[in-house]
Design an enzyme around this catalytic site. Structure first.
Site, mmCIF file in Angstrom:
data_model
loop_
_atom_site.group_PDB
_atom_site.id
_atom_site.type_symbol
_atom_site.label_atom_id
_atom_site.label_comp_id
_atom_site.label_asym_id
_atom_site.label_seq_id
_atom_site.Cartn_x
_atom_site.Cartn_y
_atom_site.Cartn_z
ATOM 1 N N GLY A 1 0.856 -1.184 0.000
ATOM 2 C CA GLY A 1 0.000 0.000 0.000
ATOM 3 C C GLY A 1 0.885 1.225 0.000
ATOM 4 N N ALA A 2 0.288 2.380 0.242
ATOM 5 C CA ALA A 2 1.039 3.623 0.178
ATOM 6 C C ALA A 2 2.220 3.619 1.155
ATOM 7 C CB ALA A 2 0.101 4.790 0.457
ATOM 8 N N PHE A 3 2.000 3.144 2.365
ATOM 9 C CA PHE A 3 3.073 3.154 3.376
ATOM 10 C C PHE A 3 3.280 1.772 3.981
ATOM 11 C CE2 PHE A 3 0.714 7.158 3.438
ATOM 12 C CZ PHE A 3 1.683 7.958 2.856
ATOM 13 N N SER A 4 2.839 0.762 3.285
ATOM 14 C CA SER A 4 2.908 -0.568 3.890
ATOM 15 C C SER A 4 3.312 -1.629 2.878
ATOM 16 C CB SER A 4 1.537 -0.924 4.469
ATOM 17 O OG SER A 4 0.607 -1.018 3.418
ATOM 18 N N LYS A 5 3.807 -2.714 3.432
ATOM 19 C CA LYS A 5 4.080 -3.898 2.617
ATOM 20 C C LYS A 5 3.448 -5.071 3.337
ATOM 21 C CE LYS A 5 8.226 -2.269 0.470
ATOM 22 N NZ LYS A 5 9.492 -1.728 0.867
ATOM 23 N N ASP B 1 -14.868 2.840 1.960
ATOM 24 C CA ASP B 1 -13.975 2.617 0.820
ATOM 25 C C ASP B 1 -14.227 1.225 0.238
ATOM 26 O OD1 ASP B 1 -12.016 3.223 -1.020
ATOM 27 O OD2 ASP B 1 -10.334 2.775 0.308
HETATM 28 N N1 LIG Z 1 -4.922 -10.201 4.792
HETATM 29 C C1 LIG Z 1 -4.392 -10.151 3.589
HETATM 30 N N2 LIG Z 1 -4.180 -11.276 2.891
HETATM 31 C C2 LIG Z 1 -3.633 -11.225 1.662
HETATM 32 N N3 LIG Z 1 -3.270 -10.103 1.037
HETATM 33 C C3 LIG Z 1 -3.459 -8.942 1.680
HETATM 34 C C4 LIG Z 1 -4.025 -8.907 2.985
HETATM 35 N N4 LIG Z 1 -4.089 -7.616 3.376
HETATM 36 C C5 LIG Z 1 -3.606 -6.891 2.368
HETATM 37 N N5 LIG Z 1 -3.222 -7.671 1.341
HETATM 38 C C6 LIG Z 1 -2.641 -7.242 0.064
HETATM 39 O O1 LIG Z 1 -1.845 -6.100 0.278
HETATM 40 C C7 LIG Z 1 -2.348 -4.991 -0.456
HETATM 41 C C8 LIG Z 1 -2.211 -3.728 0.375
HETATM 42 O O2 LIG Z 1 -2.928 -3.879 1.582
HETATM 43 P P1 LIG Z 1 -3.886 -2.748 2.128
HETATM 44 O O3 LIG Z 1 -4.862 -2.393 1.061
HETATM 45 O O4 LIG Z 1 -4.425 -3.154 3.431
HETATM 46 O O5 LIG Z 1 -2.822 -1.605 2.334
HETATM 47 P P2 LIG Z 1 -3.077 -0.076 2.296
HETATM 48 O O6 LIG Z 1 -1.826 0.559 2.810
HETATM 49 O O7 LIG Z 1 -4.328 0.235 3.004
HETATM 50 O O8 LIG Z 1 -3.216 0.136 0.755
HETATM 51 P P3 LIG Z 1 -3.711 1.425 0.000
HETATM 52 O O9 LIG Z 1 -2.646 2.429 0.192
HETATM 53 O O10 LIG Z 1 -3.823 0.906 -1.429
HETATM 54 O O11 LIG Z 1 -5.041 1.772 0.600
HETATM 55 C C9 LIG Z 1 -3.800 -5.349 -0.780
HETATM 56 O O12 LIG Z 1 -4.213 -4.748 -1.971
HETATM 57 C C10 LIG Z 1 -3.728 -6.849 -0.887
HETATM 58 O O13 LIG Z 1 -3.331 -7.209 -2.198
#
Ligand SMILES: Nc1ncnc2c1ncn2[C@@H]1O[C@H](COP(=O)(O)OP(=O)(O)OP(=O)(O)O)[C@@H](O)[C@H]1O
Length: 416
Positions: A36-40, A173
């Protein structure tokens, strides 16, 4: 910085994360499953030792017969302060509040240090709904899912959203990318970063959030809005995307989007009139005119969805099934190892179901004690805590559509 130098730094940071996870009882793998934006997000394994200290984690993983989890690592040191102070705590508290629903991704625990926050999540290994729609469309050479599959997924999504709303959470969302699928094809609602929690049902919100294609018109018009009604609009967009493989309204400019929304969605030939009716019922410009979740669940398009209470896809049904058996002896019944089972849609709607005479709901549950469904040699086992939970008396001998459906499924047997 040169690429090689950056790579070395990344490797060092990753090794640190491996150690930090190990200290907490998780083995982090190299497999990155999302970002995601700040996460892996990485695939990881829970150790036996960790499971001994976390009963929810242990019972869930025992049910799944593996020890895999997803660990989301948020770089709080790199993220803006607002993200770490506002959105991340919001995501964590919403996941804690919506805990224990089969169709909401489970947050098992969190840990943090000055640089990072770790979220240990239930693994949804089959990717997101958008990827699924695209893969199925390519396979069928026709955009969208079969209505049957869309119905099964919508039922689970409605159950998850109803659970959130009943827990005082609006998601804000809802979109195909935030809907994940696990290895059994079971839907898992995720990404609660924009969720809003309130004890009052009619709280009006004003923050613009979500993704434009899924955003309700009242939000685009910068009006104060009811979060539950805005979620219902997004459900309509998701259903449209599932059955057509496209978004109903796609424009970059909000005023153009609003123009398209006023014109209403266009449907592909061949889509059933019932499905069109349900989509139109959700994509109502006036928020109050939108169908409510209970109306969605009892809509005539949803009627054949009894089986959707179970997260079984046709692909999980064995091709050469074991001989179906009807089991009655309690000695042979596998006990529910999870002391607190996931809540089914019917359990969730218990208050609403009391005294209802609607056929589509009252016809669902066959046995007073609920139904335990098992799948051959596979580990899948699903429980329906149905009429009894809803306070209905249903005769054991009555063969309702659900019961007949379950009996017709190959490789399954019932215990009541
Ligand atoms: N529990 C999970 N199991 C499998 N894959 C996951 C899980 N949680 C997240 N992911 C994968 O990681 C990606 C990023 O996770 P998430 O959407 O929670 O992060 P985010 O930081 O909120 O992202 P964004 O910045 O896009 O909103 C998801 O699109 C998904 O592909």
């Amino acid at each position: 910085m040169k690429a090689a130098g950056r790579q070395k730094l990344d490797q060092r940071a990753f090794l640190k994360q491996v150690h930090e996870c190990r200290d907490k009882g998780y083995l982090l793998s190299f497999k990155k499953i999302g970002s995601g934006a700040f996460s892996k997000v990485y695939l990881a394994y829970a150790t036996q030792e960790r499971m001994q200290h976390n009963s929810k984690l242990a019972s869930d993983l025992r049910g799944k017969r593996h020890s895999m989890v997803a660990i989301k690592i948020v770089s709080t040191a790199e993220a803006p302060v607002e993200f770490s102070r506002k959105f991340l705590p919001r995501e964590i508290s919403s996941l804690n509040a919506t805990y224990k629903h089969l169709n909401v991704v489970q947050l098992y625990e969190t840990f943090e240090n000055s640089r990072r926050t770790y979220l240990v999540l239930e693994l949804a290994a089959r990717g997101d709904l958008l990827e699924h729609i695209n893969a199925v469309s390519a396979h069928r050479c026709c955009p969208g899912l079969e209505e049957e599959e869309a119905r099964r997924l919508l039922w689970q999504l409605v159950s998850a959203v109803a659970h959130c709303h009943n827990s005082g959470i609006v998601h804000r969302d809802l979109k195909c990318e935030n809907i994940l699928l696990d290895d059994r094809g079971c839907l898992k609602l995720s990404d609660f970063g924009f969720a809003h929690q309130s004890r009052f049902k009619n709280t009006l919100l004003s923050t613009f959030c979500g993704s434009m294609a899924y955003t309700a018109p009242e939000i685009l018009m910068s009006k104060k809005y009811n979060g539950e009604q805005a979620d219902l609009w997004s459900l309509g967009v998701i259903l449209y995307a599932m059955v057509t493989g496209k978004l109903p309204f796609k424009e970059r400019q909000p005023h153009r989007m609003l123009y398209l929304m006023r014109c209403g969605p266009a449907f592909r030939p061949g889509l059933s009139p019932e499905c069109q009716d349900l989509i139109r019922g959700l994509l109502q410009l006036r928020p109050r005119a939108r169908l409510g979740l209970q109306q969605v669940a009892t809509h005539h398009w949803m009627l054949p969805a009894a089986h959707a209470l179970f997260c079984i896809t046709p692909s999980t049904i064995p091709e050469k099934p074991e001989k179906p058996q009807l089991r009655t002896s309690p000695d042979n019944v596998e006990t529910n190892t999870n002391s607190d089972p996931p809540r089914s849609l019917l359990q969730l709607w218990r208050p609403q179901l009391q005294g209802t005479s609607h056929e589509s709901v009252s016809g669902l549950a066959p046995e007073p004690l609920g139904v335990c469904l098992r799948q051959g040699a596979d580990s899948a086992r699903f429980e329906l805590w149905s009429m009894e939970m809803a306070g209905h008396e249903v005769g054991r001998s009555r063969h309702t559509p659900l019961l007949s459906f379950i009996r017709s499924m190959p490789g399954h047997y019932l215990v009541s």
